[in-house]
Design a protein around this motif. Structure first.
Motif, PDB file in Angstrom:
ATOM      1  N   LYS A 171       0.834  -1.199   0.000  1.00 50.37           N
ATOM      2  CA  LYS A 171       0.000   0.000   0.000  1.00 50.37           C
ATOM      3  C   LYS A 171       0.872   1.253   0.000  1.00 50.37           C
ATOM      4  N   LYS A 172       0.429   2.270  -0.704  1.00 49.29           N
ATOM      5  CA  LYS A 172       1.221   3.475  -0.895  1.00 49.29           C
ATOM      6  C   LYS A 172       1.695   4.066   0.424  1.00 49.29           C
ATOM      7  N   GLU A 173       0.815   4.106   1.430  1.00 49.18           N
ATOM      8  CA  GLU A 173       1.178   4.719   2.705  1.00 49.18           C
ATOM      9  C   GLU A 173       2.187   3.898   3.498  1.00 49.18           C
ATOM     10  N   ASP A 174       2.379   2.627   3.108  1.00 47.57           N
ATOM     11  CA  ASP A 174       3.324   1.758   3.832  1.00 47.57           C
ATOM     12  C   ASP A 174       4.698   1.693   3.171  1.00 47.57           C
ATOM     13  N   ARG A 175       4.796   2.142   1.927  1.00 50.59           N
ATOM     14  CA  ARG A 175       6.045   1.962   1.184  1.00 50.59           C
ATOM     15  C   ARG A 175       7.231   2.642   1.862  1.00 50.59           C
ATOM     16  N   GLU A 176       7.136   3.928   2.073  1.00 51.85           N
ATOM     17  CA  GLU A 176       8.262   4.667   2.657  1.00 51.85           C
ATOM     18  C   GLU A 176       8.621   4.164   4.051  1.00 51.85           C
ATOM     19  N   PRO A 177       7.651   3.955   4.955  1.00 50.24           N
ATOM     20  CA  PRO A 177       8.023   3.426   6.280  1.00 50.24           C
ATOM     21  C   PRO A 177       8.755   2.093   6.216  1.00 50.24           C
ATOM     22  N   ASP A 259       1.334   6.418 -10.633  1.00 50.02           N
ATOM     23  CA  ASP A 259       1.362   6.542  -9.169  1.00 50.02           C
ATOM     24  C   ASP A 259       2.275   5.489  -8.541  1.00 50.02           C
TER      25      ASP A 259
END
Length: 363
Positions: A171-177, A259
């Motif tokens: 999920k996009k919100e989990d990628r960077e973390p 995206d």
């Protein structure tokens, strides 16, 4: 330079195309429409990846070259096929991505062939396509005299690659973390990445150059485990990092539209990006200078810069083309040579369709 270009075009590219054609016939037999489409895409739209990887087969003895090429092209098809499955399907499940990429682990582990790849997705029936790819990789590496000594270094690079493929597709919100946490964990164990930014480290894990280099040297024999890990460290993280950063550089517009994560977008500005890539190039060249056949590896590094910057996406975008000219300058005269050669080769390829053994079109 002229000798390398001659051997690539005359000895490597034709055999790469023949191997791809054989796998294309196998891909066409997949009954599931979606999996067949992804399999064919991994072959037809990524010929460039297999051609580039195939260059490393020039490092081995002529009688071993075919086996090395079969391993490289087949391993690359697995990478491209799985990337398509992760990118274009609706799944955002890290367990799914991990299971799919078990194929790459098994490809480097002869004796293990357990088809768990599709266990977390509805589309499972690929008529044995992925298992066949894995089996061929295993068969070829078992013919390499020093594979046992190179295996742990190859697996380490493969594990980095597999982790990246999992973390960047969630999920996009989990990628960077996920990616930042992975970087923090890794830099405690791998001092070489401590001077990198998290996204530069991630880029360095996304290349297969080190695996293919080790495969070529393992095929010749006489390699010990310490030498294998030294070769790995010459390619990872800087040479591999430069390779993938350039790949992301030319894909910025496409990734933005889809995206998707693109590591080049994290640089502050053009100056920051060019300065950091210049540093990667310098450090990569320094380390590759410690390799056996150092001249070959340094030429490959410069050639990679040129090939990416000669890409049509760059040539048709005035802003990217301006940035590319700055990068070509830090590559030096050899990069200019390869840049011009690659540009001409692409123009010729655009005008001439080269039929493969399967009747398709290769580029």
């Amino acid at each position: 330079m002229w000798t390398m270009v001659y051997h690539v075009y005359k000895k490597i590219v034709p055999e790469v195309h023949n191997i791809l054609a054989e796998w294309r016939v196998r891909a066409e037999q997949i009954e599931n429409d979606e999996l067949r489409e992804f399999a064919l895409e991994s072959i037809d739209e990524n010929t460039f990846h297999s051609e580039g990887g195939g260059v490393f087969a020039l490092l081995t003895d002529e009688e071993k070259r075919s086996d090395v090429l079969w391993f490289i092209v087949t391993y690359q098809i697995i990478c491209d096929y799985l990337d398509s499955l992760c990118d274009q399907s609706e799944s955002l499940d890290p367990n799914d991505f991990r299971s799919l990429h078990e194929a790459l682990r098994q490809a480097l582990a002869p004796g293990t062939l357990q088809d768990v790849y599709y266990e977390h997705r509805a589309e499972k029936e690929d008529n044995g396509f992925l298992s066949s790819l894995v089996a061929v990789c295993q068969k070829k590496i078992q013919t390499f005299e020093s594979f046992a000594e190179a295996q742990s270094a190859m697996e380490e690079l493969s594990l980095h690659y597999r982790n990246l493929q999992v973390y960047k597709h969630v999920k996009k919100e989990d990628r960077e973390p996920f990616l930042m946490e992975w970087y923090e964990e890794t830099k405690q164990q791998v001092p070489d990445v401590r001077n990198m930014r998290w996204y530069e480290f991630a880029a360095g894990t996304g290349s297969t150059l080190g695996v293919y280099t080790l495969a070529a040297y393992a095929s010749k024999g006489g390699l010990n485990e310490e030498e294998a890990h030294r070769i790995k460290s010459c390619y990872f993280p800087y040479a591999q990092g430069l390779h993938i950063l350039l790949d992301y550089f030319i894909d910025q517009e496409e990734d933005l539209a889809d995206d998707e994560l693109n590591f080049c977008t994290y640089y502050r500005d053009e100056d920051d990006m060019v300065e950091r890539m210049s540093g990667f190039k310098a450090e990569a060249e320094k380390r590759l200078g410690e390799m056996p056949d150092a001249g070959f590896h340094k030429l490959i590094n410069k050639g990679i810069i040129a090939i990416y910057l000669a890409d049509e996406k760059v040539q048709t975008d005035p802003e990217m083309k301006r940035t590319a000219r700055r990068m070509i300058r830090f590559g030096g005269a050899s990069t200019v040579f390869f840049y011009l050669n690659s540009w001409v080769f692409r123009k010729v390829s655009d005008k001439e369709e080269t039929p493969s053994a399967a009747g398709g079109k290769t580029e």
